[in-house]
Design a protein around this motif. Structure first.
Motif, short mmCIF file in Angstrom:
data_model
loop_
_atom_site.label_atom_id
_atom_site.label_comp_id
_atom_site.label_asym_id
_atom_site.label_seq_id
_atom_site.Cartn_x
_atom_site.Cartn_y
_atom_site.Cartn_z
N UNK A 99 -21.00 75.64 -56.85
CA UNK A 99 -21.47 74.28 -56.59
C UNK A 99 -21.75 74.15 -55.11
N UNK A 100 -22.75 73.41 -54.76
CA UNK A 100 -23.14 73.20 -53.37
C UNK A 100 -23.65 71.78 -53.29
N UNK A 101 -22.88 70.90 -52.66
CA UNK A 101 -23.33 69.50 -52.64
C UNK A 101 -23.09 68.87 -51.28
N UNK A 150 -16.60 75.30 -40.08
CA UNK A 150 -16.39 75.64 -41.49
C UNK A 150 -14.90 75.54 -41.77
N UNK A 151 -14.56 74.74 -42.78
CA UNK A 151 -13.16 74.62 -43.18
C UNK A 151 -13.04 75.25 -44.57
N UNK A 152 -12.17 76.24 -44.70
CA UNK A 152 -11.91 76.84 -46.00
C UNK A 152 -10.64 76.20 -46.55
N UNK A 153 -10.73 75.62 -47.75
CA UNK A 153 -9.57 74.90 -48.27
C UNK A 153 -9.61 74.83 -49.79
N UNK A 154 -8.44 74.57 -50.37
CA UNK A 154 -8.42 74.31 -51.80
C UNK A 154 -8.27 72.81 -52.06
N UNK A 181 -18.46 75.23 -53.41
CA UNK A 181 -17.32 75.60 -54.24
C UNK A 181 -17.50 77.01 -54.73
N UNK A 182 -16.47 77.81 -54.52
CA UNK A 182 -16.50 79.21 -54.98
C UNK A 182 -15.78 79.31 -56.32
N UNK A 197 -14.64 75.42 -50.75
CA UNK A 197 -13.50 75.14 -51.62
C UNK A 197 -13.38 76.22 -52.68
N UNK A 198 -12.20 76.34 -53.19
CA UNK A 198 -11.99 77.26 -54.30
C UNK A 198 -10.51 77.41 -54.52
#
Lengths: 402, 255
Positions: free
Chosen positions: B220-222, B195-199, B212-213, B37-38
């Motif tokens: 963050x990495x959870x 892997x899903x890249x999303x906001x 989270x980028x 995410x980011x």
């Protein structure tokens, strides 16, 4: 094979965008079609000239009344060429086998009973048959006795025979030239078409003496046919005849000759020279069309590379290498030009055959334009396709996909 | 399976240099379902391009399925994308005027060996995403959700090590988005690495794990203790629409 799969992608893209592809191939199509037509006409003209020149006969010269180079026909109304010139040529020029005088009247009205025909009346010496390699097919030829007695006899061509006598045997029949009645004694072998395209079988051949005294009422000849004992001395003999006639006609160069000496090569050159120039000109136009077509192809391809950035980016993301994209675009431009070549060849053939059928233009379909067209299509497809293909291949996939 | 070890990516040179990613390290195990995410401008796209083998790191090591991606040239990267990665894009990116099946078979064209059973494979993956009856349809004859599922089938045709999706629901309505995430869920259950890249946090919460980028770093990495269930979401949606259907449709209120 990977490359064939990729080439198929290019060809498929051509099919998917029919209108765009049509415009891209138009230049190649027209260029190749024009070339096919021009070359068919050229080959047809050449074959025609060759067959006609063959009729002129090798190892022969014509001395025509009237001056100027390149004339293969005597000029009417020139009265300076006489039977005495023919005698002088026979007596004084070396290497002359036969010199046969000929007086001519074209478009003469020829009647037999109620039937009428128009043809060419020739007054000839007996050696005329040998000089022209033109024997009689039936009956007899013009003889020395006919000459001496100014006999009212004639030998006719196949067209005259057909037009005046239909299926009847003409030998022994009488026909009328102006107000002179002549008995038909023979029929000439069929000759077909002359080097200039006229019917050679519409002849009525009568003895020269009869022609000059009784029919034409004149002293001059239209031409002298000279048969050489050695065909290789054609030029030397022509020069000697020219010198002799200069002397006899009191002509001093640079004054213009009142006669023309025509050889077989002159006839070939005169006829094929005109058509050769025309063929070259039209071929250049066909080439220009290919060039313009290539430019159009390149520009539409360049536009389509821009338009298809996403497709290119996608293909790269799915694993296409730079050269795969290059090959795809080259395949597309080649498919277009090669299809254009095939359609252009078919179109050109149709046009050539149509011209042959409607206006009687002599055409000969040969494989040469197909081979040249294929080479030109390859050259245009690769030459004008490479830059758009390179541009497509070098697109950064990230930017292309964005 | 995926190993990022202090990966950096910089663009440009000298004073104009931009650091898009700084010392990013993480790993993804085989069979994991991860969301990255980011917000925009956090290096999300850069990370996605690196993961997808569309670009190479400026520094650090990226290993995918045992291959050191940083050392590959353009041909090597192309082969890697072809064999190991299945892309799903926000914009679908299907070829127009080309059937669903032909679109799905597209990656095989760039494989070294075109499988003899390509068409059968194409039909199988299209059936797997629920489009068994749409194989000969062209993209303009399909809904957005169906087009995106064709794209998923295309991503799966080469049996990739990694399914990489970039805002896959970004151009879809809520229902189609949930249907797509339901397909992802099933693929995950079958052991696919995704892997899903999303906001979009709601999309991210369908994954097992969220990274989270922020400003080019992992902030963050959870783990997601209870990932959302796309199928349940679809049921809820259907129920609420059924209720809404009893009322006046909104569009008809406007004169």
């Amino acid at each position: 094979m990977r490359i064939t799969r990729i080439a198929r992608q290019g060809a498929r893209s051509m099919g998917a965008h029919k209108l765009r592809s049509f415009f891209m191939m138009l230049g190649t199509l027209i260029g190749v079609a024009a070339m096919v037509v021009v070359m068919a006409a050229g080959a047809g003209a050449k074959a025609n000239v060759m067959s006609r020149v063959a009729g002129f006969g090798s190892g022969a010269l014509m001395v025509n009344a009237g001056g100027g180079r390149g004339h293969s026909m005597p000029q009417e109304g020139v009265v300076t060429l006489t039977p005495q010139d023919a005698d002088a040529i026979r007596a004084q020029v070396r290497g002359v086998d036969i010199a046969a005088s000929q007086a001519v009247k074209r478009g003469a009205s020829i009647k037999a009973g109620s039937a009428q025909a128009f043809g060419t009346v020739l007054g000839v010496e007996p050696s005329w048959h040998a000089a022209w390699d033109w024997p009689v097919e039936r009956g007899r030829a013009i003889s020395e006795e006919d000459m001496l007695t100014m006999a009212r006899v004639c030998v006719i061509g196949a067209t005259i025979e057909r037009d005046l006598f239909g299926g009847l045997d003409p030998i022994g029949q009488t026909l009328q030239l102006d107000n002179v009645r002549c008995q038909v004694v023979g029929v000439l072998a069929v000759r077909g078409t002359s080097p200039m395209g006229g019917d050679m079988d519409n002849r009525v051949v009568i003895p020269l003496t009869t022609a000059l005294r009784r029919v034409f009422n004149q002293e001059h000849l239209a031409s002298i046919r000279v048969k050489l004992s050695d065909p290789r001395r054609s030029q030397a003999t022509a020069d000697e005849i020219q010198a002799l006639l200069h002397e006899r006609h009191h002509i001093t160069p640079p004054a213009e000759d009142d006669f023309a000496i025509v050889s077989e090569t002159d006839v070939t050159q005169a006829v094929s020279g005109i058509e050769g120039t025309l063929t070259r000109l039209l071929t250049a136009l066909a080439g220009l069309s290919l060039l313009v077509g290539g430019m159009v192809l390149m520009n539409i391809l360049l536009l389509s590379v821009n338009e298809r950035r996403k497709e290119i980016g996608l293909r790269r993301a799915l694993g296409a290498r730079e050269r795969d994209v290059l090959h795809q675009f080259l395949a597309e431009s080649l498919a277009i030009t090669l299809l254009g070549m095939l359609l252009g060849t078919a179109f050109g053939w149709a046009v050539a055959l149509g011209l042959g059928a409607t206006i009687g233009m002599p055409v000969a379909l040969t494989w040469a334009p197909v081979a040249i067209g294929a080479a030109a299509a390859l050259a245009v497809g690769l030459g004008f396709g490479i830059q758009p293909a390179r541009r497509a291949a070098r697109l950064d996939p990230i930017k292309a996909l964005a | 399976m995926i190993e990022f070890d202090r990966v950096s990516k910089t663009y440009g040179e000298g004073a104009g240099q931009v650091r898009a990613l700084q010392d990013v390290s993480f790993s993804v195990a085989a069979g994991e379902y991860v969301a990255i995410m980011g917000a925009s401008g956090t290096g999300k796209s850069t990370l996605m391009h690196l993961l997808g083998g569309l670009d190479t790191p400026s520094a650090g090591v990226y290993r995918l399925d045992g291959v050191d991606v940083a050392g590959l040239n353009d041909d090597g990267l192309s082969a890697l994308r072809n064999r190991k990665i299945g892309f799903v894009f926000q914009q679908f990116h299907l070829l127009e005027r080309t059937t669903a099946l032909q679109n799905v078979l597209l990656p095989l064209i760039y494989a070294d060996d075109y499988p003899a059973d390509a068409e059968a494979r194409g039909r199988r993956v299209l059936e797997a995403v629920g489009l068994g009856d749409r194989m000969d349809h062209r993209p303009n004859e399909l809904s957005g959700g169906q087009q995106q599922r064709v794209a998923v089938a295309r991503a799966l045709i080469n049996d990739p090590a990694l399914l990489l999706a970039d805002e896959p629901t970004g151009n879809l309505d809520r229902q189609s988005g949930l249907q797509l995430l339901s397909v992802f869920k099933r693929l995950h259950q079958q052991g696919r690495t995704i892997i899903v890249v999303t906001h979009d946090e709601q999309v991210a919460e369908h994954a097992d794990r969220i990274r989270v980028l922020r400003d080019g770093r992992i902030a963050d990495d959870r783990r997601v203790p209870e990932p959302r269930d796309a199928d349940a979401g679809l049921e809820t949606l259907a129920a609420s629409e059924g209720a809404a259907g009893a009322q006046q449709p909104e569009a008809e209120v406007v004169p």
